[in-house]
Scaffold this active site. Structure first.
Site, short mmCIF file in Angstrom:
data_model
loop_
_atom_site.label_atom_id
_atom_site.label_comp_id
_atom_site.label_asym_id
_atom_site.label_seq_id
_atom_site.Cartn_x
_atom_site.Cartn_y
_atom_site.Cartn_z
N TYR A 1 11.42 -52.86 -5.43
CA TYR A 1 12.71 -52.42 -6.00
C TYR A 1 12.56 -52.31 -7.51
O TYR A 1 12.03 -53.22 -8.15
CB TYR A 1 13.83 -53.42 -5.67
CG TYR A 1 14.78 -52.86 -4.63
CD1 TYR A 1 15.41 -51.63 -4.86
CD2 TYR A 1 15.03 -53.52 -3.44
CE1 TYR A 1 16.25 -51.09 -3.91
CE2 TYR A 1 15.88 -52.98 -2.49
CZ TYR A 1 16.49 -51.77 -2.73
OH TYR A 1 17.32 -51.22 -1.80
N ARG B 1 7.68 -35.06 -0.78
CA ARG B 1 9.06 -34.62 -0.65
C ARG B 1 9.91 -35.34 -1.69
O ARG B 1 9.98 -36.57 -1.68
CB ARG B 1 9.55 -34.98 0.74
CG ARG B 1 10.65 -34.12 1.16
CD ARG B 1 10.94 -34.22 2.62
NE ARG B 1 11.74 -33.08 2.93
CZ ARG B 1 11.25 -31.95 3.39
NH1 ARG B 1 9.97 -31.82 3.63
NH2 ARG B 1 12.06 -30.95 3.65
N LYS C 1 7.66 -27.88 -2.47
CA LYS C 1 7.58 -26.48 -2.00
C LYS C 1 6.32 -25.85 -2.60
O LYS C 1 5.23 -26.27 -2.27
CB LYS C 1 8.86 -25.75 -2.39
CG LYS C 1 10.11 -26.36 -1.72
CD LYS C 1 11.35 -25.55 -1.99
CE LYS C 1 12.54 -26.07 -1.22
NZ LYS C 1 13.34 -27.08 -1.94
N ASP D 1 17.77 -24.09 -11.13
CA ASP D 1 17.20 -24.81 -9.99
C ASP D 1 15.92 -24.05 -9.61
O ASP D 1 15.98 -22.99 -9.00
CB ASP D 1 18.21 -24.82 -8.84
CG ASP D 1 17.67 -25.55 -7.61
OD1 ASP D 1 16.46 -25.76 -7.52
OD2 ASP D 1 18.50 -25.90 -6.74
N GLU E 1 15.22 -50.69 -9.73
CA GLU E 1 16.40 -50.02 -10.32
C GLU E 1 16.32 -50.09 -11.83
O GLU E 1 15.99 -51.12 -12.40
CB GLU E 1 17.68 -50.67 -9.81
CG GLU E 1 17.96 -50.25 -8.37
CD GLU E 1 19.18 -50.92 -7.77
OE1 GLU E 1 20.06 -51.35 -8.52
OE2 GLU E 1 19.23 -51.01 -6.53
N THR F 1 12.47 -29.42 -6.70
CA THR F 1 11.84 -30.31 -5.73
C THR F 1 10.35 -30.35 -6.06
O THR F 1 9.86 -29.55 -6.87
CB THR F 1 12.01 -29.80 -4.29
OG1 THR F 1 11.51 -28.46 -4.23
CG2 THR F 1 13.45 -29.83 -3.85
N1 DSN Z 1 15.95 -26.10 2.56
C1 DSN Z 1 15.31 -25.45 1.44
C2 DSN Z 1 14.78 -24.10 1.82
O1 DSN Z 1 14.31 -23.95 2.91
O2 DSN Z 1 14.84 -23.18 1.02
C3 DSN Z 1 16.17 -25.39 0.27
O3 DSN Z 1 16.49 -26.67 -0.10
#
Ligand code: DSN
Length: 415
Positions: free
Chosen positions: A51, A232, A226, A197, A53, A223
Site C-alpha cells: 500500500y 493495462r 494500446k 486523450d 497511498e 492508457t
Molecule cells: N475500449 C477502448 C477501445 O477499444 O478503443 C477504449 O477505451
C-alpha cells in the site's frame, strides 16, 4: 505457474487456454496488443502487496522507500519520453485518468465540448450513460458527413456557442491525424482548457510518427496498453502549473492505493518505448494499416475517411450487406479477432452497428509486414463477401494457423 496449478486448477487451465487463444488467433482489435514478457513479469511481482497511498516521499504508509524509487522512475521516464513538464502514473485506467482531469479542472455542471461517441469519441468523454455525462454539461462535435474528417470550423463554432470550460480532443475510432494546434487555437478563442486523450495513439506519439499533443494541450491523458504496448493502466501528463491539482485529483480525489506492480510495469513500458526499435515498430504499424486499407478499398468495401494515417481502420460493412456484429462473428469463427463499432452518423444501434474496426498494433508486434497485411486483408474481404463458402472458410482457417505459426508470440511462455 506451479503455484497456481496447485492451488486453483480451474483458473490455471483457463489462463493457459487464453494464452493458447492469443497465440493461435490473429488479434486485430485496434486497442489491444501483446505486452512484453518483461512487462508481464513485472505485473506479477510482490509489488502487488504494497500500500502506498500518496506520492514519492509523501506517503500515508510506511515501508515505501523502494516503491518511491519505482514510482519516481516511472514518472521520470514518462516525462522524458513525452517531453512533459509533469506526469502522474497512478491512474488505474484511461477512464480514471479522464475523470481525474475533470475533477481537477471542473465543477459539477461545467461545460465540456467533446467528440461524439458515434464519431469516434469515448464513453468517458461525457456520454450520457457514463458518470461524466451525468455530472457535467456536455456538448459534442462530430465529423463531416461526407469526408468523415473533423471539421475544425464546426468545432470552433460550437465552442463559440457553448463556451465550454474544457475541450476534449482524441478518439477511439478516428483513423486520421488530429490537428492539436488548431484545437489549441479554438480553446484559446473561448478561454477553455484543452485536454487530449491520446490513449489510442500514445505509442505513435512516443515514436514521433503522429502529431504531438503535449506542446498544445493543458493536459494529456492516456492508457499504457494500446499502441504503447505496456501494462493495462493509465497516466496523465500536464503543464507544470496544473501538476499539483492533477495529483490531488488522482489521489485522494478519485483513487486510493496505487497499483505499484502496474506502475513498475509502466516504467518498463516507458523504457521500452524510448528504444529505436520501438520507433521502427510504430512506423511499421502505420505502414501495415495503410496497406490493409488499400486492400479493402480495392475490394470495394467502404472505409471511413477513405483510408488511415494511424494504426486503425474503420470499415462500413453495410457497404457489402453485413452489420458490424455479423462481420465480427464471421471473422471470429476462423480466428481473426476484431470488433464491431459505430460509424459516424450510424443509423444502426451500438449493439449491432454498421462498422467493423480493425487495427495493426498486435499483428505488427508479431513481426508481420506488408505482405502479410495483403494476405490477411484479402482473406478478410473474401470471408466477409462469402461467409458461407466452406472452401473459403477452410482455406482461411488453414492460413490463420500458418501465419500464427510463422509469426509466433510468447515463444518461451508456457502456463
Ligand atoms: N475500449 C477502448 C477501445 O477499444 O478503443 C477504449 O477505451
Amino acid at each position: 505457474m506451479k503455484y497456481l496449478a496447485k492451488s486453483d486448477s480451474q483458473i490455471n487451465t483457463l489462463v493457459s487456454e487464453e494464452l493458447k487463444r492469443q497465440k493461435d488467433e490473429l488479434e486485430m482489435i485496434a486497442s489491444e496488443n501483446y505486452a512484453s514478457e518483461a512487462v508481464l513479469e513485472t505485473m506479477g511481482t510482490v509489488l502487488s502487496n504494497k500500500y502506498s497511498e500518496g506520492y514519492p516521499d509523501k506517503r500515508y504508509y510506511g515501508g515505501n522507500q523502494i516503491i518511491d524509487k519505482i514510482e519516481q522512475l516511472a514518472i521520470n521516464r514518462a516525462q522524458t519520453l513525452f517531453e512533459a513538464d509533469h506526469a502522474n502514473v497512478q491512474p488505474h485506467s484511461g477512464s480514471q485518468a479522464n475523470q481525474a482531469v475533470y475533477l481537477a479542472l471542473l465543477n459539477p455542471g461545467d461545460k465540456i465540448l467533446a467528440m461524439d461517441l458515434a464519431c469516434g469519441g469515448h464513453l468517458s468523454h461525457g456520454a450520457k450513460v457514463n458518470l461524466t455525462g451525468k455530472i457535467y454539461d456536455v456538448y459534442f462535435y462530430g465529423v463531416d458527413k461526407e469526408t468523415g474528417l473533423i471539421n475544425y470550423d464546426d468545432v470552433a463554432k460550437l465552442a463559440k456557442i457553448h463556451k465550454p470550460k474544457l475541450i476534449i480532443a482524441g478518439a477511439t475510432a478516428y483513423p486520421r491525424q488530429i490537428n492539436f494546434d488548431r484545437f489549441r487555437q479554438i480553446a484559446d478563442s473561448v478561454g477553455a482548457y484543452l485536454m487530449v486523450d491520446m490513449a489510442h495513439f500514445a505509442g505513435l506519439v512516443a515514436a514521433k510518427v503522429y502529431p504531438d499533443p503535449v506542446p498544445f494541450a493543458d493536459v494529456v491523458t492516456s492508457t499504457t496498453h494500446k499502441t504503447l504496448r505496456g501494462p493495462r493502466g493509465g497516466f496523465i501528463l500536464c503543464k507544470k502549473h496544473l501538476g499539483e491539482q492533477i495529483d490531488k485529483a488522482v489521489f485522494p480525489g478519485l483513487q486510493g492505493g496505487p497499483l505499484d506492480n502496474i506502475i513498475a510495469a509502466k516504467a518498463v513500458c516507458f523504457k521500452e518505448a524510448a528504444a529505436l526499435k520501438f520507433k521502427k515498430y510504430q512506423e511499421q504499424i502505420i505502414r501495415n494499416a495503410k496497406i490493409l486499407s488499400l486492400v479493402f478499398a480495392n475490394n470495394g468495401i467502404k472505409i471511413i475517411t477513405n483510408g488511415t494515417d494511424t494504426h486503425l481502420i474503420l470499415l462500413d460493412v453495410t457497404s457489402i450487406g453485413l452489420s458490424g456484429g455479423q462481420a465480427e462473428k464471421i471473422l471470429e469463427k476462423i480466428g481473426i479477432i476484431a470488433n464491431k463499432n459505430l460509424i459516424p452518423y450510424d443509423t444502426r444501434s451500438a449493439k449491432d452497428p454498421s462498422g467493423l474496426r480493425l487495427g495493426t498494433p498486435a499483428l505488427t508486434t508479431r513481426g508481420m509486414k506488408e505482405n502479410e497485411m495483403k494476405t490477411i486483408g484479402q482473406m478478410i474481404c473474401d470471408l466477409l463477401k462469402n461467409p458461407n463458402d466452406k472452401k473459403i472458410v477452410e482455406k482461411s482457417k488453414k492460413k490463420v494457423k500458418e501465419l500464427t505459426k510463422k509469426f509466433p508470440i510468447y515463444k518461451d511462455l508456457e502456463y
